[in-house]
Design a protein around this motif. Structure first.
Motif, PDB file in Angstrom:
ATOM      1  N   ALA A 364       0.823  -1.209   0.000  1.00 50.55           N
ATOM      2  CA  ALA A 364       0.000   0.000   0.000  1.00 50.55           C
ATOM      3  C   ALA A 364       0.857   1.259   0.000  1.00 50.55           C
ATOM      4  N   GLY A 365       2.057   1.181   0.569  1.00 56.26           N
ATOM      5  CA  GLY A 365       2.933   2.343   0.602  1.00 56.26           C
ATOM      6  C   GLY A 365       3.456   2.750  -0.749  1.00 56.26           C
ATOM      7  N   ARG A 366       3.297   1.891  -1.746  1.00 55.92           N
ATOM      8  CA  ARG A 366       3.747   2.250  -3.099  1.00 55.92           C
ATOM      9  C   ARG A 366       2.743   3.154  -3.816  1.00 55.92           C
ATOM     10  N   LEU A 367       1.530   3.265  -3.278  1.00 56.11           N
ATOM     11  CA  LEU A 367       0.544   4.139  -3.902  1.00 56.11           C
ATOM     12  C   LEU A 367       0.918   5.600  -3.674  1.00 56.11           C
ATOM     13  N   PRO A 368       0.555   6.469  -4.585  1.00 58.09           N
ATOM     14  CA  PRO A 368       0.895   7.888  -4.416  1.00 58.09           C
ATOM     15  C   PRO A 368       0.301   8.477  -3.141  1.00 58.09           C
ATOM     16  N   GLY A 369       1.136   9.145  -2.357  1.00 57.02           N
ATOM     17  CA  GLY A 369       0.706   9.793  -1.136  1.00 57.02           C
ATOM     18  C   GLY A 369       0.462   8.862   0.030  1.00 57.02           C
ATOM     19  N   CYS A 370       0.828   7.589  -0.091  1.00 57.73           N
ATOM     20  CA  CYS A 370       0.569   6.598   0.981  1.00 57.73           C
ATOM     21  C   CYS A 370       1.861   6.071   1.588  1.00 57.73           C
ATOM     22  N   ASP A 371       2.926   6.854   1.508  1.00 60.62           N
ATOM     23  CA  ASP A 371       4.197   6.391   2.054  1.00 60.62           C
ATOM     24  C   ASP A 371       4.125   6.134   3.561  1.00 60.62           C
ATOM     25  N   ALA A 372       3.272   6.874   4.263  1.00 59.28           N
ATOM     26  CA  ALA A 372       3.195   6.718   5.720  1.00 59.28           C
ATOM     27  C   ALA A 372       2.679   5.342   6.123  1.00 59.28           C
ATOM     28  N   LEU A 373       1.929   4.681   5.225  1.00 60.15           N
ATOM     29  CA  LEU A 373       1.390   3.366   5.580  1.00 60.15           C
ATOM     30  C   LEU A 373       2.485   2.328   5.763  1.00 60.15           C
ATOM     31  N   ALA A 375       5.694   3.069   6.520  1.00 59.32           N
ATOM     32  CA  ALA A 375       6.812   3.578   7.316  1.00 59.32           C
ATOM     33  C   ALA A 375       7.116   2.718   8.546  1.00 59.32           C
ATOM     34  N   PRO A 376       6.119   2.309   9.354  1.00 63.98           N
ATOM     35  CA  PRO A 376       6.454   1.518  10.547  1.00 63.98           C
ATOM     36  C   PRO A 376       7.125   0.190  10.218  1.00 63.98           C
ATOM     37  N   VAL A 377       6.578  -0.532   9.245  1.00 67.48           N
ATOM     38  CA  VAL A 377       7.158  -1.841   8.899  1.00 67.48           C
ATOM     39  C   VAL A 377       8.524  -1.652   8.261  1.00 67.48           C
ATOM     40  N   ARG A 378       8.668  -0.672   7.401  1.00 61.21           N
ATOM     41  CA  ARG A 378       9.956  -0.427   6.764  1.00 61.21           C
ATOM     42  C   ARG A 378      11.010  -0.069   7.810  1.00 61.21           C
ATOM     43  N   ALA A 379      10.639   0.762   8.778  1.00 59.82           N
ATOM     44  CA  ALA A 379      11.594   1.134   9.821  1.00 59.82           C
ATOM     45  C   ALA A 379      12.000  -0.077  10.663  1.00 59.82           C
ATOM     46  N   ALA A 380      11.029  -0.937  10.988  1.00 60.00           N
ATOM     47  CA  ALA A 380      11.346  -2.131  11.782  1.00 60.00           C
ATOM     48  C   ALA A 380      12.263  -3.076  11.016  1.00 60.00           C
TER      49      ALA A 380
END
Length: 420
Positions: A364-373, A375-380
């Motif tokens: 879902a984070g690949r959709l435009p404007g949805c990077d925040a979705l 962020a938590p998993v990517r940071a972990a």
């Protein structure tokens, strides 16, 4: 049996009032509604919480309500467990002039006639716990020994089959590897189903179909999940990635210690139930036993997972997520065996949903404007690695099931023979 113990002595009360807030059909209602002068609606001057019997014997009323339980019980402990499941507490037993539920169960057990009572001989069910009498009990020894050997061999079967499947996967390639992998997975599933139908892990009629599906998905994630997260983080998946096989072999080998720990808990809890003189006493003794058994299983599981990483041909994986998953599966099965299949399935479903949400959030984070979705998993993943996701998901679910088990499995009703 003395009047003080059984509550058979005469009482002067004649009132018939019922206590407030007690529903019909409950043991509490039998204690208050059937006992003369037991509730606030009885004659004035009656001490609250004490049964004063007149023309109605409240223990006889309770026996009538639970006659089926009392007739099929093999010892007073089973009656005590059944009464607790119906809401009878030590305070309720005090209204029958008994100090606790166990004492009340002993009177109910003694009042029900059984085979052999008329001729003065004791039936096998009347023998104390662990003291069988007669030829049938003498013949039960060899049968019990054969069953012990059988469930041990059944618990070894999943580990042996999984080891052969992993070896076949490592020694083949191309389409043959795919066929060997599918056949090996089916054989491991069949061996596991056979094991769960025999021995201490058996739970006839209580396992839910959803729990089986969640277990399969959790094991599939243990094999392919870390690789999938790594591919999603890098923008993929672009190519196939090999499964992590060492944790699967370790989990399959851990079926034997899981069965042994489940048996240890059931036997020791039954002994503690026999030596307890109240529900509070049993609860205080059962909770440390549960924690000790879970710690013992975790130690055995961790040792096996560490050893299989050294086996040639296996693809090693992180230790923490496999240990968390193994503990989650053990607690879920333990709860299922003792009659809490819904709670076990909910814990497995929660862990499976957490892993699925983690993967979906990266997409879902690949959709435009949805990077925040994402962020938590990517940071972990970038901080602690891909193994952090299943570790947190399965670890949190295991802790939730452990907290529930310390309450549910510390009840006497969880250790009735129907749940043993």
């Amino acid at each position: 049996m003395s009047e003080a113990r059984t509550g058979m002595g005469p009482g002067p009360g004649t009132g018939t009032g019922t206590g407030p807030g007690t529903g019909p059909g409950t043991a509490e209602g039998a204690a208050q509604g059937a006992a003369p002068g037991a509730g606030p609606g009885g004659m004035p001057g009656t001490a609250p919480g004490v049964v004063r019997r007149g023309s109605v014997d409240p223990v006889k009323v309770l026996l009538h309500r639970h006659r089926e339980l009392c007739e099929r019980a093999v010892d007073p402990l089973e009656i005590a467990a059944g009464l607790e499941a119906h809401g009878v507490t030590d305070r309720t037993a005090a209204r029958f002039r008994h100090r606790d539920v166990f004492s009340l169960a002993e009177e109910l057990y003694a009042r029900v006639p059984r085979g052999g009572d008329d001729d003065g001989t004791a039936s096998p069910a009347d023998a104390p716990l662990g003291q069988g009498q007669g030829r049938g009990h003498a013949e039960a020894g060899p049968v019990r020994e054969r069953r012990e050997r059988y469930w041990v061999l059944s618990a070894l079967l999943p580990g042996a089959v999984c080891g052969l499947a992993v070896a076949g996967h490592a020694l083949t390639s191309g389409p043959l590897r795919l066929a060997v992998t599918v056949a090996g997975a089916a054989a491991v599933a069949a061996a596991l189903v056979h094991c769960l139908r025999h021995g201490p892990l058996r739970a006839p009629g209580r396992a839910l179909h959803g729990a089986r599906a969640w277990t399969v998905l959790l094991l599939a994630y243990a094999a392919y999940g870390d690789g999938l997260l790594a591919e999603l983080i890098s923008g993929g998946p672009e190519r196939p990635w090999p499964p992590v096989t060492a944790p699967l072999v370790g989990l399959a080998l851990a079926v034997l210690p899981a069965a042994a720990c489940a048996r240890l808990f059931a036997v020791r809890a039954r002994h503690r139930l026999a030596g307890s003189r109240g529900l509070t006493d049993f609860t205080a003794r059962a909770r440390p036993l549960l924690l000790a058994v879970v710690a013992l299983h975790l130690a055995a599981l961790t040792g096996l997972l560490a050893l299989v990483r050294l086996v040639p041909g296996t693809v090693p994986g992180a230790l923490a997520p496999a240990a968390a998953l193994g503990t989650l599966l053990f607690l879920a099965r333990l709860l299922t065996v003792h009659g809490y299949a819904e709670s076990a399935s909910a814990g497995l479903a929660a862990a499976c949903a957490a892993e699925a949400v983690a993967c979906a959030s990266l997409l879902a984070g690949r959709l435009p404007g949805c990077d925040a979705l994402s962020a938590p998993v990517r940071a972990a993943v970038e901080t602690w690695g891909a193994a952090s996701v299943p570790t947190l998901a399965c670890g949190a679910a295991a802790l939730a099931l452990l907290a529930h088990a310390t309450r549910a499995l510390a009840r006497a009703s969880a250790h009735a023979p129907a749940h043993a």
